[in-house]
Design an enzyme around this catalytic site. Structure first.
Site, short mmCIF file in Angstrom:
data_model
loop_
_atom_site.label_atom_id
_atom_site.label_comp_id
_atom_site.label_asym_id
_atom_site.label_seq_id
_atom_site.Cartn_x
_atom_site.Cartn_y
_atom_site.Cartn_z
N SER A 164 0.85 -1.19 0.00
CA SER A 164 0.00 0.00 0.00
C SER A 164 0.88 1.24 0.00
O SER A 164 1.70 1.38 -0.90
CB SER A 164 -0.95 -0.03 1.19
OG SER A 164 -1.88 1.04 1.13
N THR A 165 0.76 2.12 0.99
CA THR A 165 1.51 3.38 0.99
C THR A 165 3.01 3.12 0.87
O THR A 165 3.60 2.39 1.67
CB THR A 165 1.24 4.15 2.29
OG1 THR A 165 -0.17 4.25 2.49
CG2 THR A 165 1.85 5.54 2.23
N HIS A 190 -2.65 -0.87 -3.53
CA HIS A 190 -3.77 0.06 -3.35
C HIS A 190 -3.50 1.31 -4.20
O HIS A 190 -2.49 1.98 -4.02
CB HIS A 190 -3.91 0.47 -1.88
CG HIS A 190 -4.19 -0.69 -0.97
ND1 HIS A 190 -3.90 -0.65 0.38
CD2 HIS A 190 -4.73 -1.91 -1.20
CE1 HIS A 190 -4.27 -1.80 0.93
NE2 HIS A 190 -4.77 -2.57 -0.01
N MET A 283 -0.13 1.25 5.35
CA MET A 283 -0.85 1.53 6.58
C MET A 283 -1.94 0.48 6.80
O MET A 283 -2.52 -0.04 5.85
CB MET A 283 -1.48 2.91 6.51
CG MET A 283 -2.20 3.35 7.77
SD MET A 283 -2.93 5.00 7.56
CE MET A 283 -3.63 5.25 9.19
N ASP A 286 -4.30 -4.72 5.95
CA ASP A 286 -4.72 -5.50 4.79
C ASP A 286 -3.60 -6.45 4.38
O ASP A 286 -2.45 -6.03 4.20
CB ASP A 286 -5.08 -4.58 3.63
CG ASP A 286 -5.62 -5.34 2.43
OD1 ASP A 286 -6.26 -6.40 2.63
OD2 ASP A 286 -5.41 -4.89 1.29
#
Length: 344
Positions: A164-165, A190, A283, A286
């Site tokens: 993600s991030t 993401h 973050m 997930d």
């Protein structure tokens, strides 16, 4: 992680007074955020940064004069500040991520301001505790990985990777160190709608294996990495000894679509050959529960270590619940993976 009792000081940079006001007022409604100032272009923002000392900056990509992307490239070496880009469909956003921007959001469609602001606020909160990366060395300096060659065992391995991030560059760091004949890979990142195709194309240009955005029914094969399309859940489907992917607009899983958990749960349930699961910077959690299921199903599991994560969230949860067998830096995950493949 940013202290819950400390407000995040945010600066909003946008040449449109309407957009600037909408973003500033919207973010200010979040109890964890304090908007300390705004800038109407790159020069105005740079002049105010020393005085305002924001913790996070949001920056429009399309600005007259110096674009947001060029501004980030110039700014970060002098002011290592977490930056979130606000962009339309612009391929150059990945240049800014490569230069050290933490994340980006897509500009809102008409009537979608509330959804946009909620997503931006979450990214601001994630960025507040993020590490600002230095721009990596030229990609061409990374030695080409040697082919794995004709090893029948490698035809029966599937690799899943989720991030993600900070993950756009972290995933690239892994993939660019892998050979063209790597076992099939499934990737979840993401990302806003419209950008996964451009990201897959970028990976395809910079890596040795073929990388493309997944389509419903795509068959897995060596040398191919499939990226989950934005706003779709990608899962693995088994038909005898063949494996394909389903890409469907199902409900969110663990708050995301695409979701790393959706992919990893499906791998744990349906894969009957050997498999590897990799969880990287991001973050939240997930992918952590799905990775645990994969490990319980016999997968070899790798988590990115804290020191190299932009946001040590998803890998931390996975480590804490026992889903990770080995932690490695972003730069070393490929070597760990290749070493393990030789023993499987």
């Amino acid at each position: 992680m940013w202290p819950a009792n400390k407000k995040i000081r945010v600066m909003v940079v946008d040449d449109s007074i309407l957009a600037r006001t909408m973003i500033a007022n919207g973010l200010a409604k979040n109890p964890r955020i304090e908007v300390v100032g705004t800038g109407f272009n790159a020069a105005d923002a740079e002049a105010k940064i020393q005085q305002l000392r924001p913790d996070v900056m949001t920056c429009d990509v399309e600005m007259p004069g110096i674009s947001g992307i060029d501004f980030v490239k110039r700014l970060l070496p002098r002011h290592p500040l977490p930056v979130i880009l606000v962009s339309s469909l612009n391929l150059r956003v990945f240049d800014a991520l490569s230069a050290g921007a933490v994340d980006f959001v897509r500009k809102p469609e008409p009537g979608q301001n509330d959804v946009f602001l909620a997503g931006l606020a979450q990214k601001v909160i994630a960025a507040a505790g993020a590490k600002v990366r230095r721009a990596p060395a030229n990609l061409s300096s990374t030695p080409a990985a040697s082919p794995l060659g004709h090893q029948p065992s490698l035809d029966n391995i599937i690799i899943g990777l989720g991030a993600s991030t900070g993950g756009t560059e972290a995933t690239l760091e892994v993939l660019k160190r892998l050979p063209a004949d790597i076992p099939p890979m499934l990737l979840v990142q993401h990302m806003p709608t419209g950008f996964t195709q451009m990201y897959a194309d970028r990976l395809n240009r910079l890596c040795q294996m073929e990388v493309r955005e997944a389509k419903h029914g795509d068959e897995l094969r060596r040398g191919l990495a499939l990226l989950a399309p934005a706003d779709y859940q990608m899962r693995i489907v088994r038909a005898g000894s063949r494996y394909t992917v389903s890409c469907t607009p199902d409900e969110k899983v663990s708050g995301h679509r695409p979701s790393v958990d959706a992919l990893f749960f499906s791998m744990a349930e349906h894969v009957r050959c050997k498999m590897v699961g990799i969880i990287m910077t991001g973050m939240g959690r997930d992918g952590a529960d799905g990775l645990l299921k994969m490990r319980q199903a016999g997968a070899y599991t790798i988590g990115q270590d804290k020191e190299s994560c932009v946001v040590y969230g998803m890998p931390m949860v996975a480590q804490n619940i026992g889903a990770v067998q080995i932690q490695a830096s972003c730069e070393n995950i490929a070597a760990v993976l290749l070493r393990q493949l030789k023993t499987m």
